[in-house]
Design a protein around this motif. Structure first.
Motif, PDB file in Angstrom:
ATOM      1  N   ALA A  48      -3.290   5.330   5.649  1.00  0.00           N
ATOM      2  CA  ALA A  48      -4.487   5.840   4.980  1.00  0.00           C
ATOM      3  C   ALA A  48      -4.686   5.069   3.674  1.00  0.00           C
ATOM      4  O   ALA A  48      -4.291   5.523   2.599  1.00  0.00           O
ATOM      5  CB  ALA A  48      -4.359   7.332   4.708  1.00  0.00           C
ATOM      6  N   LEU A  49      -5.284   3.899   3.758  1.00  0.00           N
ATOM      7  CA  LEU A  49      -5.500   3.079   2.570  1.00  0.00           C
ATOM      8  C   LEU A  49      -6.478   3.753   1.614  1.00  0.00           C
ATOM      9  O   LEU A  49      -7.389   4.476   2.041  1.00  0.00           O
ATOM     10  CB  LEU A  49      -6.031   1.704   2.974  1.00  0.00           C
ATOM     11  CG  LEU A  49      -5.090   0.849   3.808  1.00  0.00           C
ATOM     12  CD1 LEU A  49      -5.766  -0.461   4.199  1.00  0.00           C
ATOM     13  CD2 LEU A  49      -3.797   0.582   3.075  1.00  0.00           C
ATOM     14  N   THR A  50      -6.294   3.469   0.334  1.00  0.00           N
ATOM     15  CA  THR A  50      -7.133   4.054  -0.705  1.00  0.00           C
ATOM     16  C   THR A  50      -7.760   2.950  -1.553  1.00  0.00           C
ATOM     17  O   THR A  50      -7.353   1.784  -1.472  1.00  0.00           O
ATOM     18  CB  THR A  50      -6.301   4.967  -1.635  1.00  0.00           C
ATOM     19  OG1 THR A  50      -5.367   4.139  -2.350  1.00  0.00           O
ATOM     20  CG2 THR A  50      -5.559   6.043  -0.857  1.00  0.00           C
ATOM     21  N   ALA A  51      -8.688   3.339  -2.397  1.00  0.00           N
ATOM     22  CA  ALA A  51      -9.297   2.391  -3.333  1.00  0.00           C
ATOM     23  C   ALA A  51      -8.236   1.806  -4.259  1.00  0.00           C
ATOM     24  O   ALA A  51      -8.283   0.623  -4.603  1.00  0.00           O
ATOM     25  CB  ALA A  51     -10.390   3.083  -4.139  1.00  0.00           C
ATOM     26  N   GLU A  52      -7.241   2.598  -4.615  1.00  0.00           N
ATOM     27  CA  GLU A  52      -6.155   2.108  -5.476  1.00  0.00           C
ATOM     28  C   GLU A  52      -5.364   0.997  -4.775  1.00  0.00           C
ATOM     29  O   GLU A  52      -4.986   0.009  -5.397  1.00  0.00           O
ATOM     30  CB  GLU A  52      -5.221   3.259  -5.850  1.00  0.00           C
ATOM     31  CG  GLU A  52      -4.118   2.863  -6.794  1.00  0.00           C
ATOM     32  CD  GLU A  52      -3.196   4.030  -7.130  1.00  0.00           C
ATOM     33  OE1 GLU A  52      -2.072   3.752  -7.576  1.00  0.00           O
ATOM     34  OE2 GLU A  52      -3.583   5.204  -6.951  1.00  0.00           O
ATOM     35  N   ASP A  53      -5.138   1.154  -3.472  1.00  0.00           N
ATOM     36  CA  ASP A  53      -4.434   0.123  -2.703  1.00  0.00           C
ATOM     37  C   ASP A  53      -5.198  -1.199  -2.720  1.00  0.00           C
ATOM     38  O   ASP A  53      -4.596  -2.267  -2.631  1.00  0.00           O
ATOM     39  CB  ASP A  53      -4.242   0.555  -1.245  1.00  0.00           C
ATOM     40  CG  ASP A  53      -3.264   1.700  -1.088  1.00  0.00           C
ATOM     41  OD1 ASP A  53      -2.262   1.741  -1.830  1.00  0.00           O
ATOM     42  OD2 ASP A  53      -3.509   2.557  -0.211  1.00  0.00           O
TER      43      ASP A  53
ATOM     44  N   ALA B  69     -14.669   7.279   2.680  1.00  0.00           N
ATOM     45  CA  ALA B  69     -14.875   7.055   1.234  1.00  0.00           C
ATOM     46  C   ALA B  69     -14.558   5.609   0.856  1.00  0.00           C
ATOM     47  O   ALA B  69     -15.264   5.003   0.034  1.00  0.00           O
ATOM     48  CB  ALA B  69     -14.020   8.020   0.425  1.00  0.00           C
ATOM     49  N   LEU B  70     -13.529   5.032   1.455  1.00  0.00           N
ATOM     50  CA  LEU B  70     -13.169   3.645   1.166  1.00  0.00           C
ATOM     51  C   LEU B  70     -14.209   2.689   1.742  1.00  0.00           C
ATOM     52  O   LEU B  70     -14.605   1.718   1.091  1.00  0.00           O
ATOM     53  CB  LEU B  70     -11.780   3.337   1.721  1.00  0.00           C
ATOM     54  CG  LEU B  70     -11.227   1.946   1.426  1.00  0.00           C
ATOM     55  CD1 LEU B  70     -11.209   1.658  -0.070  1.00  0.00           C
ATOM     56  CD2 LEU B  70      -9.826   1.807   2.007  1.00  0.00           C
TER      57      LEU B  70
ATOM     58  N   PRO C 190     -10.716   5.109   5.838  1.00  0.00           N
ATOM     59  CA  PRO C 190     -11.357   6.365   5.439  1.00  0.00           C
ATOM     60  C   PRO C 190     -12.808   6.104   5.020  1.00  0.00           C
ATOM     61  O   PRO C 190     -13.125   5.068   4.426  1.00  0.00           O
ATOM     62  CB  PRO C 190     -10.518   6.841   4.254  1.00  0.00           C
ATOM     63  CG  PRO C 190      -9.198   6.160   4.423  1.00  0.00           C
ATOM     64  CD  PRO C 190      -9.502   4.843   5.066  1.00  0.00           C
TER      65      PRO C 190
ATOM     66  N   PRO D  52       0.846  -1.201   0.000  1.00  0.00           N
ATOM     67  CA  PRO D  52       0.000   0.000   0.000  1.00  0.00           C
ATOM     68  C   PRO D  52       0.879   1.248   0.000  1.00  0.00           C
ATOM     69  O   PRO D  52       1.954   1.261   0.595  1.00  0.00           O
ATOM     70  CB  PRO D  52      -0.802  -0.125   1.303  1.00  0.00           C
ATOM     71  CG  PRO D  52      -0.043  -1.080   2.152  1.00  0.00           C
ATOM     72  CD  PRO D  52       0.722  -1.972   1.227  1.00  0.00           C
ATOM     73  N   LYS D  53       0.425   2.284  -0.688  1.00  0.00           N
ATOM     74  CA  LYS D  53       1.230   3.496  -0.814  1.00  0.00           C
ATOM     75  C   LYS D  53       1.479   4.151   0.544  1.00  0.00           C
ATOM     76  O   LYS D  53       2.591   4.519   0.870  1.00  0.00           O
ATOM     77  CB  LYS D  53       0.557   4.471  -1.771  1.00  0.00           C
ATOM     78  CG  LYS D  53       0.540   3.951  -3.203  1.00  0.00           C
ATOM     79  CD  LYS D  53       0.354   5.069  -4.182  1.00  0.00           C
ATOM     80  CE  LYS D  53       0.225   4.632  -5.604  1.00  0.00           C
ATOM     81  NZ  LYS D  53       0.991   3.527  -6.053  1.00  0.00           N
TER      82      LYS D  53
END
Length: 129
Positions: free
Chosen positions: A54-59, A87-88, A85, A49-50
């Motif tokens: 703070a994980l994202t949809a891309e992760d 949003a996720l 988050p 994960p980047k």
């Protein structure tokens, strides 16, 4: 003509319980992997994960790719519990995936239990030292 060493993405093509975690990696299926992993219906994948905090949809792109076969996503957030988050969480819910963040140790134990029960479970596990 020899090519030399070929580097491939880490992938174990099967579902397997996690035998051990720590020292920056995981052991499963008589193998070990240094770094974080995604445990999905298609197998266990190396994962980076980047930003772990703070994980994202891309992760979680691979999770969404296999969403039809996943009901529960366990998220091992390291040694400390971190909320996903909003949003996720909303995006996971749109894909009918229930998400449950917890420490990596708790996520490994829960994943093994749900896997043994043949549940539609996936896990995103951040490596711990």
């Amino acid at each position: 003509m020899a090519k030399g060493i070929e580097i491939r993405d880490a992938h174990f093509p099967g579902r397997a319980p996690i035998d051990a975690y720590g020292n920056g990696g995981f052991r499963f299926a008589d193998m070990s992997h240094r770094g974080s992993i995604l445990c999905l219906p298609s197998g266990i994948h190396g994962w980076a994960p980047k930003i772990e905090t703070a994980l994202t949809a891309e992760d979680l792109a691979l999770v969404f790719k296999e969403a039809a076969d996943i009901e529960i996503l366990l998220v091992g957030t390291g040694t400390e519990l971190r909320r996903l988050p909003q949003a996720l969480r909303d995006l996971l819910r749109e894909h009918r995936i229930s998400s449950d963040p917890m420490s990596t140790g708790a996520a490994v134990r829960t994943y093994n239990v749900l896997l043994a029960e043949d549940r539609a479970v996936a896990a995103a596990l951040i490596a711990v030292d």
